[in-house]
Scaffold this active site. Structure first.
Site, PDB file in Angstrom:
ATOM      1  N   GLY A 274      -3.054  -6.396 -18.382  1.00  0.00           N
ATOM      2  CA  GLY A 274      -3.529  -6.522 -19.754  1.00  0.00           C
ATOM      3  C   GLY A 274      -3.886  -5.259 -20.517  1.00  0.00           C
ATOM      4  O   GLY A 274      -4.601  -5.336 -21.512  1.00  0.00           O
ATOM      5  N   GLY A 275      -3.443  -4.097 -20.038  1.00  0.00           N
ATOM      6  CA  GLY A 275      -3.780  -2.852 -20.734  1.00  0.00           C
ATOM      7  C   GLY A 275      -4.834  -2.027 -20.004  1.00  0.00           C
ATOM      8  O   GLY A 275      -5.210  -0.950 -20.459  1.00  0.00           O
TER       9      GLY A 275
ATOM     10  N   LYS B 225      -2.228 -17.198 -13.481  1.00  0.00           N
ATOM     11  CA  LYS B 225      -2.221 -15.761 -13.804  1.00  0.00           C
ATOM     12  C   LYS B 225      -3.230 -15.510 -14.923  1.00  0.00           C
ATOM     13  O   LYS B 225      -2.896 -15.601 -16.105  1.00  0.00           O
ATOM     14  CB  LYS B 225      -0.811 -15.337 -14.229  1.00  0.00           C
ATOM     15  CG  LYS B 225      -0.703 -13.879 -14.678  1.00  0.00           C
ATOM     16  CD  LYS B 225       0.734 -13.412 -14.707  1.00  0.00           C
ATOM     17  CE  LYS B 225       0.887 -12.047 -15.320  1.00  0.00           C
ATOM     18  NZ  LYS B 225       2.218 -11.463 -15.135  1.00  0.00           N
TER      19      LYS B 225
ATOM     20  N   ARG C  67       7.991   0.402 -24.640  1.00  0.00           N
ATOM     21  CA  ARG C  67       7.840   1.197 -23.405  1.00  0.00           C
ATOM     22  C   ARG C  67       8.839   2.366 -23.406  1.00  0.00           C
ATOM     23  O   ARG C  67       8.505   3.480 -23.026  1.00  0.00           O
ATOM     24  CB  ARG C  67       8.089   0.330 -22.167  1.00  0.00           C
ATOM     25  CG  ARG C  67       7.311  -0.970 -22.122  1.00  0.00           C
ATOM     26  CD  ARG C  67       5.881  -0.815 -21.626  1.00  0.00           C
ATOM     27  NE  ARG C  67       5.265  -2.110 -21.505  1.00  0.00           N
ATOM     28  CZ  ARG C  67       4.508  -2.692 -22.453  1.00  0.00           C
ATOM     29  NH1 ARG C  67       4.254  -2.057 -23.572  1.00  0.00           N
ATOM     30  NH2 ARG C  67       4.000  -3.901 -22.262  1.00  0.00           N
TER      31      ARG C  67
ATOM     32  N   GLU D 111      -0.167 -18.766 -17.312  1.00  0.00           N
ATOM     33  CA  GLU D 111      -0.817 -17.506 -17.729  1.00  0.00           C
ATOM     34  C   GLU D 111      -1.570 -17.638 -19.054  1.00  0.00           C
ATOM     35  O   GLU D 111      -0.986 -17.489 -20.124  1.00  0.00           O
ATOM     36  CB  GLU D 111       0.228 -16.381 -17.848  1.00  0.00           C
ATOM     37  CG  GLU D 111      -0.406 -15.057 -18.251  1.00  0.00           C
ATOM     38  CD  GLU D 111       0.584 -13.896 -18.392  1.00  0.00           C
ATOM     39  OE1 GLU D 111       1.797 -14.098 -18.194  1.00  0.00           O
ATOM     40  OE2 GLU D 111       0.144 -12.799 -18.709  1.00  0.00           O
TER      41      GLU D 111
HETATM   42  P1  13P Z   1       0.544  -6.684 -17.881  1.00  0.00           P
HETATM   43  O1  13P Z   1       0.125  -6.544 -16.439  1.00  0.00           O
HETATM   44  O2  13P Z   1       1.109  -5.405 -18.443  1.00  0.00           O
HETATM   45  O3  13P Z   1      -0.540  -7.296 -18.721  1.00  0.00           O
HETATM   46  O4  13P Z   1       1.765  -7.674 -17.906  1.00  0.00           O
HETATM   47  C1  13P Z   1       1.728  -8.816 -17.167  1.00  0.00           C
HETATM   48  C2  13P Z   1       2.489  -9.881 -17.845  1.00  0.00           C
HETATM   49  O5  13P Z   1       3.399 -10.416 -17.285  1.00  0.00           O
HETATM   50  C3  13P Z   1       2.087 -10.258 -19.203  1.00  0.00           C
HETATM   51  O6  13P Z   1       2.679 -11.473 -19.550  1.00  0.00           O
END
Ligand code: 13P
Length: 344
Positions: free
Chosen positions: A262-263, A219, A33, A177
């Protein structure tokens, strides 16, 4: 933490109009980033960046909790206040990423299993002392030719469930997640099928491992077309397919669902969440909210660029995105609000 406290934290994480800021990039991920904005990846720059995020005034109206990385949980704001204390003072729950990353899965080319179970109970006990109230573990499922394999789904579901049980025993609310990646040229139908398979496996494993669903938050990724797929499904189709799969697989007892981005572009991530809440408000057993990393931070990183003089602009960008997503949790977001830069 007592069972009552775990339930209270889980509910607070998905309070009406609120979602979670994922700021738990590992040192390697934040390097990517920072490279995008030409900022050196030093401990002080990481601290200064997170300080900017966490001292933004007014974000607590839209943000219920922040997921931190191990290093960040041990760092302090410029005035010497530990970050966890600063967040808590502002009514924001501090959370902690506890997985050790997705690693190659033996005999399963192109697939990973998330590691970090060894010593987890001990680390959780320390995180609780440092002020953490909830935790996160990310499993990664890749769609490709002949994958995912049932080996990969089972290994990741098992690890997620073991993690969730260990967290609850230690007094942390687990964010579970399982991310089905959008990388690839697969169709939305394939994504739907894999997401359904994954979530079914995850909830079976959570049951086997005696996890209390009321004290957990899911998540998931949304059901969307692969990035390289020629047919990109529209916003309403994504909303319909995502909710259909969640209804089939996620027990009503789960405290809430917070999506990862997620992109997806920041505005599309907001529009998808908004569509789900607009179309299904009042007809679902769980609140649908966000736990975005990139989709909340992208505009903020661009505005900051590592300079103290840009902090007010970067904080305004974070506040704007947070408010847009807050409206999306209520089904009240409109693209027009973006252009006006308004936070109605
Ligand atoms: P993103 O929303 O950028 O996908 O990140 C969320 C996250 O915590 C990924 O583990």
């Amino acid at each position: 933490m007592s069972a009552h406290e775990l339930a209270t934290v889980a509910k607070a994480m998905v309070a009406p109009g609120k979602g979670i800021l994922a700021a738990d990039e590992s040192t390697g991920t934040i390097a990517k980033r920072f490279a995008g904005i030409k900022v050196e990846n030093t401990e002080e720059n990481r601290r200064a960046y997170r300080d900017m995020l966490f001292t933004a005034k007014g974000v607590s109206q839209a943000i219920s909790g922040v997921i931190l990385y191990d290093e960040t949980l041990r760092q302090k704001s410029a005035d010497g206040t530990p970050f966890a204390e600063l967040l808590a003072k502002n009514g924001i729950l501090p959370g902690i990423k506890v997985d050790a990353g997705a690693k190659e899965l033996a005999f399963c080319a192109g697939e990973t299993v998330t590691e970090g179970l060894d010593g987890l109970a001990k680390r959780c006990a320390e995180y609780v002392k440092l002020g953490a109230k909830f935790a996160k573990w990310r499993a990664v499922i890749t769609i490709g030719r002949d994958i995912p394999s049932s080996t990969c789904i089972a290994a990741n579901a098992h690890a997620l469930a073991r993690y969730a049980a260990i967290c609850q025993a230690a007094g942390l609310v687990p964010i579970v997640e399982p991310e089905v990646l959008m990388d690839g040229d697969h169709t939305i139908e394939r994504c739907e099928e894999v997401t359904e398979w994954t979530l079914n496996a995850v909830y079976e494993a959570l049951y086997l491992n005696r996890v209390t669903l009321e004290h957990s938050v899911l998540k998931p990724s949304m059901v969307i077309s692969g990035k390289g797929c020629a047919r990109q499904a529209g916003v309403d189709e994504v909303a319909e397919r995502t909710v259909r799969i969640l209804k089939r697989t996620v027990p009503a007892a789960v405290a809430g669902i917070v999506f990862l981005s997620g992109g997806q572009s920041d505005e599309l991530a907001t529009a998808h969440l908004n569509a789900m809440n607009r179309m299904f408000a009042g007809n679902l057993p769980w609140p649908l909210s966000f736990s975005y990393g990139r989709a909340l931070q992208q505009p903020c990183l661009k505005a900051w660029r590592g300079s103290a003089s840009n902090v007010p602009a970067a904080q305004a960008a974070l506040l704007h995105r947070s408010r847009m997503n807050s409206l999306a949790t209520l089904g009240k977001y409109q693209a027009g609000l973006e252009k006006q830069g308004l936070a109605a």
